[in-house]
Design a protein around this motif. Structure first.
Motif, PDB file in Angstrom:
ATOM      1  N   GLU A   1      -7.792  -3.589   9.065  1.00 45.07           N
ATOM      2  CA  GLU A   1      -6.793  -3.355  10.104  1.00 45.07           C
ATOM      3  C   GLU A   1      -5.833  -4.542  10.223  1.00 45.07           C
ATOM      4  O   GLU A   1      -4.622  -4.359  10.372  1.00 45.07           O
ATOM      5  CB  GLU A   1      -7.468  -3.100  11.448  1.00 45.07           C
ATOM      6  CG  GLU A   1      -8.217  -1.801  11.523  1.00 45.07           C
ATOM      7  CD  GLU A   1      -9.101  -1.687  12.759  1.00 45.07           C
ATOM      8  OE1 GLU A   1      -9.569  -0.569  12.999  1.00 45.07           O
ATOM      9  OE2 GLU A   1      -9.321  -2.694  13.463  1.00 45.07           O
TER      10      GLU A   1
ATOM     11  N   TYR B   1      -5.029  -6.575   7.886  1.00 37.38           N
ATOM     12  CA  TYR B   1      -4.160  -6.529   6.713  1.00 37.38           C
ATOM     13  C   TYR B   1      -3.060  -5.486   6.898  1.00 37.38           C
ATOM     14  O   TYR B   1      -1.893  -5.753   6.608  1.00 37.38           O
ATOM     15  CB  TYR B   1      -4.983  -6.223   5.461  1.00 37.38           C
ATOM     16  CG  TYR B   1      -4.134  -6.065   4.225  1.00 37.38           C
ATOM     17  CD1 TYR B   1      -3.591  -7.176   3.591  1.00 37.38           C
ATOM     18  CD2 TYR B   1      -3.858  -4.808   3.706  1.00 37.38           C
ATOM     19  CE1 TYR B   1      -2.797  -7.042   2.458  1.00 37.38           C
ATOM     20  CE2 TYR B   1      -3.067  -4.655   2.576  1.00 37.38           C
ATOM     21  CZ  TYR B   1      -2.541  -5.777   1.966  1.00 37.38           C
ATOM     22  OH  TYR B   1      -1.760  -5.629   0.862  1.00 37.38           O
ATOM     23  N   GLN B   2      -3.446  -4.311   7.393  1.00 37.44           N
ATOM     24  CA  GLN B   2      -2.464  -3.247   7.613  1.00 37.44           C
ATOM     25  C   GLN B   2      -1.392  -3.690   8.615  1.00 37.44           C
ATOM     26  O   GLN B   2      -0.210  -3.429   8.434  1.00 37.44           O
ATOM     27  CB  GLN B   2      -3.138  -1.962   8.114  1.00 37.44           C
ATOM     28  CG  GLN B   2      -3.889  -1.223   7.067  1.00 37.44           C
ATOM     29  CD  GLN B   2      -2.997  -0.686   5.958  1.00 37.44           C
ATOM     30  OE1 GLN B   2      -1.802  -0.495   6.131  1.00 37.44           O
ATOM     31  NE2 GLN B   2      -3.580  -0.453   4.800  1.00 37.44           N
TER      32      GLN B   2
END
Length: 104
Positions: free
Chosen positions: A93, A95-96
């Motif tokens: 998450e 990273y996103q």
């Protein structure tokens, strides 16, 4: 992190692995699949050292009571693992969010 912390961490991990190996085969297989899944998903709290030992505690209690592992967690192992980390931020998450926020 000192060398003492690293050595202590390795001792704790070895003790944890020994507990996993002592589980009945069906419990051990499910635990190993959950561990792989959790390492892949990467909950940030995984490094605090309580999630995986907590799962082993739960599995040891279930095995001692004579229940099969799927009686404890249900048929969907991934859903059970997701339930354990549902309110925990994951590295995936983060990273996103970083990738999504990069174009702003």
């Amino acid at each position: 992190m000192s060398i003492h912390d690293i050595i202590e961490g390795k001792k704790q991990w070895r003790a944890h692995v020994a507990r996993v190996k002592a589980l009945p085969p069906d419990y051990r297989i499910v635990y190993q699949e959950m561990q792989r899944y959790l390492f892949k998903v990467g909950p940030v709290a995984l490094t605090d050292g309580t999630l995986l030992p907590g799962i082993v505690d739960f599995f040891e209690e279930g095995a001692a009571s004579g229940k099969g592992v799927l009686e404890l967690i249900g048929e969907d192992v991934a859903a059970f693992a997701d339930g354990l980390i549902k309110d925990t931020p994951t590295y995936a998450e983060a990273y996103q969010e970083a990738v999504g926020g990069a174009g702003d």
